[in-house]
Design a protein around this motif. Sequence first.
Motif, PDB file in Angstrom:
ATOM      1  N   UNK A 160      -8.583   8.226   1.392  1.00  0.00           N
ATOM      2  CA  UNK A 160      -7.347   8.668   0.763  1.00  0.00           C
ATOM      3  C   UNK A 160      -6.236   8.499   1.770  1.00  0.00           C
ATOM      4  N   UNK A 161      -5.190   7.789   1.395  1.00  0.00           N
ATOM      5  CA  UNK A 161      -4.109   7.528   2.348  1.00  0.00           C
ATOM      6  C   UNK A 161      -2.774   7.446   1.640  1.00  0.00           C
ATOM      7  N   UNK A 162      -1.737   7.779   2.340  1.00  0.00           N
ATOM      8  CA  UNK A 162      -0.380   7.579   1.839  1.00  0.00           C
ATOM      9  C   UNK A 162      -0.034   8.354   0.590  1.00  0.00           C
ATOM     10  N   UNK A 163      -0.581   9.554   0.403  1.00  0.00           N
ATOM     11  CA  UNK A 163      -0.264  10.319  -0.794  1.00  0.00           C
ATOM     12  C   UNK A 163       0.531  11.579  -0.479  1.00  0.00           C
ATOM     13  N   UNK A 164       0.708  11.914   0.789  1.00  0.00           N
ATOM     14  CA  UNK A 164       1.456  13.110   1.156  1.00  0.00           C
ATOM     15  C   UNK A 164       2.944  12.949   0.938  1.00  0.00           C
ATOM     16  N   UNK A 165       3.609  14.020   0.541  1.00  0.00           N
ATOM     17  CA  UNK A 165       5.059  14.060   0.326  1.00  0.00           C
ATOM     18  C   UNK A 165       5.510  13.089  -0.763  1.00  0.00           C
ATOM     19  N   UNK A 166       4.669  12.860  -1.734  1.00  0.00           N
ATOM     20  CA  UNK A 166       5.002  11.978  -2.859  1.00  0.00           C
ATOM     21  C   UNK A 166       5.097  12.829  -4.129  1.00  0.00           C
ATOM     22  N   UNK A 167       5.938  12.400  -5.066  1.00  0.00           N
ATOM     23  CA  UNK A 167       6.138  13.194  -6.273  1.00  0.00           C
ATOM     24  C   UNK A 167       5.865  12.426  -7.564  1.00  0.00           C
ATOM     25  N   UNK A 168       5.671  11.118  -7.482  1.00  0.00           N
ATOM     26  CA  UNK A 168       5.489  10.299  -8.683  1.00  0.00           C
ATOM     27  C   UNK A 168       4.029   9.891  -8.839  1.00  0.00           C
ATOM     28  N   UNK A 169       3.269  10.579  -9.703  1.00  0.00           N
ATOM     29  CA  UNK A 169       1.851  10.260  -9.858  1.00  0.00           C
ATOM     30  C   UNK A 169       1.605   8.885 -10.488  1.00  0.00           C
ATOM     31  N   UNK A 170       2.609   8.303 -11.100  1.00  0.00           N
ATOM     32  CA  UNK A 170       2.420   6.971 -11.700  1.00  0.00           C
ATOM     33  C   UNK A 170       2.355   5.880 -10.636  1.00  0.00           C
ATOM     34  N   UNK A 171       2.695   6.218  -9.393  1.00  0.00           N
ATOM     35  CA  UNK A 171       2.674   5.240  -8.304  1.00  0.00           C
ATOM     36  C   UNK A 171       1.354   5.248  -7.532  1.00  0.00           C
TER      37      UNK A 171
END
Length: 81
Positions: free
Chosen positions: A4-15
Amino acid sequence: VLCFAGAGAKVDPTRLRIADLCESQTDKLAKSVRYRLRTEHGIASGIPVLFSTEPPSGDLGLVPFDAAVDAGERSREDFQV
Protein backbone atom coordinates in the motif's frame (compact mmCIF):
# COMPACT_ATOMS: atom_id res chain seq x y z
CA VAL A 1 2.74 -9.63 -1.30
CA LEU A 2 0.52 -6.56 -1.60
CA CYS A 3 1.95 -3.12 -0.93
CA PHE A 4 0.00 0.00 0.00
CA ALA A 5 1.57 3.28 -1.05
CA GLY A 6 0.72 6.87 -1.78
CA ALA A 7 -2.71 6.93 -0.14
CA GLY A 8 -2.04 9.23 2.83
CA ALA A 9 -3.49 12.76 2.85
CA LYS A 10 -5.72 11.99 -0.14
CA VAL A 11 -9.43 12.76 -0.34
CA ASP A 12 -10.60 11.42 -3.73
CA PRO A 13 -11.33 7.68 -3.57
CA THR A 14 -11.94 7.57 -7.33
CA ARG A 15 -8.19 8.11 -7.84
CA LEU A 16 -7.23 4.84 -6.09
CA ARG A 17 -5.60 2.34 -8.38
CA ILE A 18 -4.20 -1.18 -8.14
CA ALA A 19 -1.24 -1.63 -10.45
CA ASP A 20 2.33 -2.88 -10.49
CA LEU A 21 4.73 -1.18 -8.09
CA CYS A 22 6.82 0.03 -11.03
CA GLU A 23 3.83 2.17 -12.17
CA SER A 24 3.54 4.19 -8.94
CA GLN A 25 5.27 7.54 -9.45
CA THR A 26 4.27 10.07 -6.78
CA ASP A 27 5.03 8.26 -3.53
CA LYS A 28 8.44 8.53 -1.84
CA LEU A 29 7.97 5.30 0.13
CA ALA A 30 7.10 3.39 -3.06
CA LYS A 31 10.20 4.86 -4.71
CA SER A 32 12.35 3.58 -1.85
CA VAL A 33 10.70 0.14 -1.98
CA ARG A 34 11.24 -0.04 -5.76
CA TYR A 35 14.90 0.89 -5.32
CA ARG A 36 15.53 -1.67 -2.57
CA LEU A 37 13.69 -4.45 -4.37
CA ARG A 38 15.66 -3.75 -7.54
CA THR A 39 19.11 -3.34 -5.97
CA GLU A 40 18.96 -5.85 -3.11
CA HIS A 41 16.75 -8.56 -4.63
CA GLY A 42 16.80 -8.05 -8.40
CA ILE A 43 13.01 -7.53 -8.53
CA ALA A 44 11.97 -4.80 -10.98
CA SER A 45 8.25 -5.57 -11.31
CA GLY A 46 5.50 -7.99 -10.35
CA ILE A 47 4.47 -6.49 -6.99
CA PRO A 48 0.82 -5.36 -6.89
CA VAL A 49 0.33 -2.08 -5.09
CA LEU A 50 -2.66 0.07 -4.09
CA PHE A 51 -1.91 3.76 -4.58
CA SER A 52 -3.60 7.05 -5.42
CA THR A 53 -2.88 9.09 -8.53
CA GLU A 54 -4.08 12.21 -6.69
CA PRO A 55 -1.33 14.78 -6.04
CA PRO A 56 -0.38 15.27 -2.36
CA SER A 57 -2.58 17.77 -0.52
CA GLY A 58 0.41 19.64 0.86
CA ASP A 59 1.92 19.55 4.31
CA LEU A 60 -0.97 18.61 6.56
CA GLY A 61 1.24 17.84 9.54
CA LEU A 62 0.22 16.02 12.69
CA VAL A 63 -2.05 17.29 15.43
CA PRO A 64 0.10 17.86 18.52
CA PHE A 65 -0.58 15.19 21.12
CA ASP A 66 -1.35 17.70 23.87
CA ALA A 67 -3.80 19.61 21.64
CA ALA A 68 -5.83 16.44 21.02
CA VAL A 69 -5.88 15.64 24.73
CA ASP A 70 -6.73 19.22 25.72
CA ALA A 71 -9.63 19.29 23.25
CA GLY A 72 -11.10 16.24 24.99
CA GLU A 73 -10.86 14.14 21.85
CA ARG A 74 -8.55 11.54 23.37
CA SER A 75 -7.14 10.77 26.77
CA ARG A 76 -3.55 9.89 27.50
CA GLU A 77 -4.67 6.36 28.38
CA ASP A 78 -5.79 5.83 24.75
CA PHE A 79 -2.12 5.87 23.73
CA GLN A 80 -0.75 3.51 26.37
CA VAL A 81 0.21 -0.03 25.54
